[in-house]
Scaffold this motif. Structure first.
Motif, PDB file in Angstrom:
ATOM      1  N   THR A  80       0.832  -1.206   0.000  1.00 53.82           N
ATOM      2  CA  THR A  80       0.000   0.000   0.000  1.00 53.82           C
ATOM      3  C   THR A  80       0.867   1.258   0.000  1.00 53.82           C
ATOM      4  O   THR A  80       0.575   2.226  -0.705  1.00 53.82           O
ATOM      5  N   THR A  81       1.946   1.235   0.757  1.00 52.75           N
ATOM      6  CA  THR A  81       2.848   2.385   0.817  1.00 52.75           C
ATOM      7  C   THR A  81       3.519   2.633  -0.526  1.00 52.75           C
ATOM      8  O   THR A  81       3.611   3.783  -0.978  1.00 52.75           O
ATOM      9  N   VAL A  82       3.967   1.570  -1.173  1.00 53.97           N
ATOM     10  CA  VAL A  82       4.606   1.728  -2.480  1.00 53.97           C
ATOM     11  C   VAL A  82       3.618   2.312  -3.488  1.00 53.97           C
ATOM     12  O   VAL A  82       3.963   3.235  -4.243  1.00 53.97           O
ATOM     13  N   PHE A  83       2.392   1.813  -3.489  1.00 53.68           N
ATOM     14  CA  PHE A  83       1.381   2.364  -4.398  1.00 53.68           C
ATOM     15  C   PHE A  83       1.103   3.827  -4.083  1.00 53.68           C
ATOM     16  O   PHE A  83       1.003   4.659  -4.983  1.00 53.68           O
ATOM     17  N   GLY A  84       0.988   4.135  -2.815  1.00 52.26           N
ATOM     18  CA  GLY A  84       0.726   5.524  -2.415  1.00 52.26           C
ATOM     19  C   GLY A  84       1.842   6.459  -2.830  1.00 52.26           C
ATOM     20  O   GLY A  84       1.587   7.564  -3.331  1.00 52.26           O
ATOM     21  N   CYS A  85       3.074   6.025  -2.643  1.00 55.72           N
ATOM     22  CA  CYS A  85       4.215   6.853  -3.057  1.00 55.72           C
ATOM     23  C   CYS A  85       4.218   7.063  -4.563  1.00 55.72           C
ATOM     24  O   CYS A  85       4.476   8.173  -5.044  1.00 55.72           O
ATOM     25  N   GLY A  86       3.919   6.002  -5.297  1.00 53.33           N
ATOM     26  CA  GLY A  86       3.848   6.130  -6.749  1.00 53.33           C
ATOM     27  C   GLY A  86       2.753   7.087  -7.190  1.00 53.33           C
ATOM     28  O   GLY A  86       2.942   7.891  -8.109  1.00 53.33           O
ATOM     29  N   GLN A  87       1.623   7.035  -6.515  1.00 54.37           N
ATOM     30  CA  GLN A  87       0.515   7.931  -6.865  1.00 54.37           C
ATOM     31  C   GLN A  87       0.808   9.372  -6.466  1.00 54.37           C
ATOM     32  O   GLN A  87       0.246  10.298  -7.032  1.00 54.37           O
ATOM     33  N   LEU A  88       1.683   9.569  -5.513  1.00 52.32           N
ATOM     34  CA  LEU A  88       2.061  10.913  -5.101  1.00 52.32           C
ATOM     35  C   LEU A  88       3.175  11.468  -5.981  1.00 52.32           C
ATOM     36  O   LEU A  88       3.090  12.596  -6.470  1.00 52.32           O
ATOM     37  N   VAL A  89       4.202  10.673  -6.203  1.00 50.53           N
ATOM     38  CA  VAL A  89       5.381  11.138  -6.920  1.00 50.53           C
ATOM     39  C   VAL A  89       5.196  11.111  -8.435  1.00 50.53           C
ATOM     40  O   VAL A  89       5.688  12.004  -9.139  1.00 50.53           O
ATOM     41  N   GLY A  90       4.481  10.124  -8.956  1.00 52.36           N
ATOM     42  CA  GLY A  90       4.294   9.999 -10.403  1.00 52.36           C
ATOM     43  C   GLY A  90       3.751  11.248 -11.072  1.00 52.36           C
ATOM     44  O   GLY A  90       4.334  11.733 -12.059  1.00 52.36           O
ATOM     45  N   PRO A  91       2.655  11.811 -10.571  1.00 54.52           N
ATOM     46  CA  PRO A  91       2.139  13.036 -11.198  1.00 54.52           C
ATOM     47  C   PRO A  91       3.092  14.225 -11.098  1.00 54.52           C
ATOM     48  O   PRO A  91       3.135  15.061 -12.004  1.00 54.52           O
ATOM     49  N   LEU A  92       3.871  14.303 -10.022  1.00 58.08           N
ATOM     50  CA  LEU A  92       4.857  15.389  -9.907  1.00 58.08           C
ATOM     51  C   LEU A  92       5.924  15.257 -10.984  1.00 58.08           C
ATOM     52  O   LEU A  92       6.293  16.237 -11.640  1.00 58.08           O
ATOM     53  N   ILE A  93       6.412  14.035 -11.174  1.00 63.40           N
ATOM     54  CA  ILE A  93       7.419  13.796 -12.221  1.00 63.40           C
ATOM     55  C   ILE A  93       6.811  14.029 -13.596  1.00 63.40           C
ATOM     56  O   ILE A  93       7.425  14.664 -14.458  1.00 63.40           O
ATOM     57  N   ALA A  94       5.602  13.544 -13.806  1.00 66.61           N
ATOM     58  CA  ALA A  94       4.935  13.732 -15.102  1.00 66.61           C
ATOM     59  C   ALA A  94       4.723  15.216 -15.394  1.00 66.61           C
ATOM     60  O   ALA A  94       4.875  15.654 -16.541  1.00 66.61           O
ATOM     61  N   GLY A  95       4.383  15.990 -14.378  1.00 65.48           N
ATOM     62  CA  GLY A  95       4.213  17.435 -14.568  1.00 65.48           C
ATOM     63  C   GLY A  95       5.513  18.109 -14.970  1.00 65.48           C
ATOM     64  O   GLY A  95       5.534  18.965 -15.866  1.00 65.48           O
ATOM     65  N   ALA A  96       6.595  17.711 -14.328  1.00 65.86           N
ATOM     66  CA  ALA A  96       7.897  18.272 -14.683  1.00 65.86           C
ATOM     67  C   ALA A  96       8.283  17.879 -16.107  1.00 65.86           C
ATOM     68  O   ALA A  96       8.815  18.697 -16.867  1.00 65.86           O
ATOM     69  N   ILE A  97       7.994  16.652 -16.476  1.00 67.16           N
ATOM     70  CA  ILE A  97       8.279  16.196 -17.845  1.00 67.16           C
ATOM     71  C   ILE A  97       7.443  16.983 -18.844  1.00 67.16           C
ATOM     72  O   ILE A  97       7.947  17.403 -19.891  1.00 67.16           O
ATOM     73  N   ALA A  98       6.171  17.193 -18.527  1.00 68.35           N
ATOM     74  CA  ALA A  98       5.299  17.953 -19.431  1.00 68.35           C
ATOM     75  C   ALA A  98       5.791  19.385 -19.597  1.00 68.35           C
ATOM     76  O   ALA A  98       5.739  19.939 -20.703  1.00 68.35           O
ATOM     77  N   ASP A  99       6.275  19.989 -18.509  1.00 72.49           N
ATOM     78  CA  ASP A  99       6.803  21.359 -18.593  1.00 72.49           C
ATOM     79  C   ASP A  99       8.030  21.433 -19.488  1.00 72.49           C
ATOM     80  O   ASP A  99       8.203  22.393 -20.224  1.00 72.49           O
TER      81      ASP A  99
END
Length: 134
Positions: A80-99
């Motif tokens: 559950t923790t690994v999934f939660g971290c992925g759901q938190l960090v993934g969009p931040l990384i994706a946003g930086a990539i999109a920028d």
């Protein structure tokens, strides 16, 4: 459908591949999301949805399978923790990539993450088969 279909895979001979299959599905769907037109987007969304819905269920099932009474709670908490971290960090990384690279780079990033997970799950499936044969 991904959550329902994964039960069939978990109960079949393909059991050990039950994590690699939905992760690969998510990877395919992510790359299809960049295909021009509505058809690519629709098919991509279906594949990503199958991957997202089934991956958590399989990871949870594998966690229960590989633990005993003493470690079951910690094992489930870790998943559950690994999934939660992925759901938190993934969009931040994706946003930086999109920028930096544009919006079309986000599905490519997601596809690479899905395929990396599918690769790791495939190695696990192969190792499980070898240990079962011994």
């Amino acid at each position: 459908f991904g959550s329902l279909g994964v039960g069939v895979v978990l109960g079949s001979r393909a059991h050990r591949w039950a994590l690699a299959i939905p992760l690969a599905s998510g990877g395919v769907g992510s790359f299809l999301a960049n295909v021009p037109g509505v058809a690519g987007a629709m098919v991509g969304v279906i594949f990503v949805g199958l991957g997202l819905a089934a991956t958590a269920a399989v990871a949870s099932a594998f966690s229960r399978e590989r633990s005993d009474r003493a470690t079951a709670a910690r094992s489930f908490a870790a998943v559950t923790t690994v999934f939660g971290c992925g759901q938190l960090v993934g969009p931040l990384i994706a946003g930086a990539i999109a920028d930096r690279a544009g919006l079309a780079a986000v599905p490519v990033f997601a596809g690479c993450v899905f395929f990396a997970g599918a690769f790791a799950a495939s190695i696990d499936a192969i190792l499980r088969a070898r240990s079962a044969a011994v």
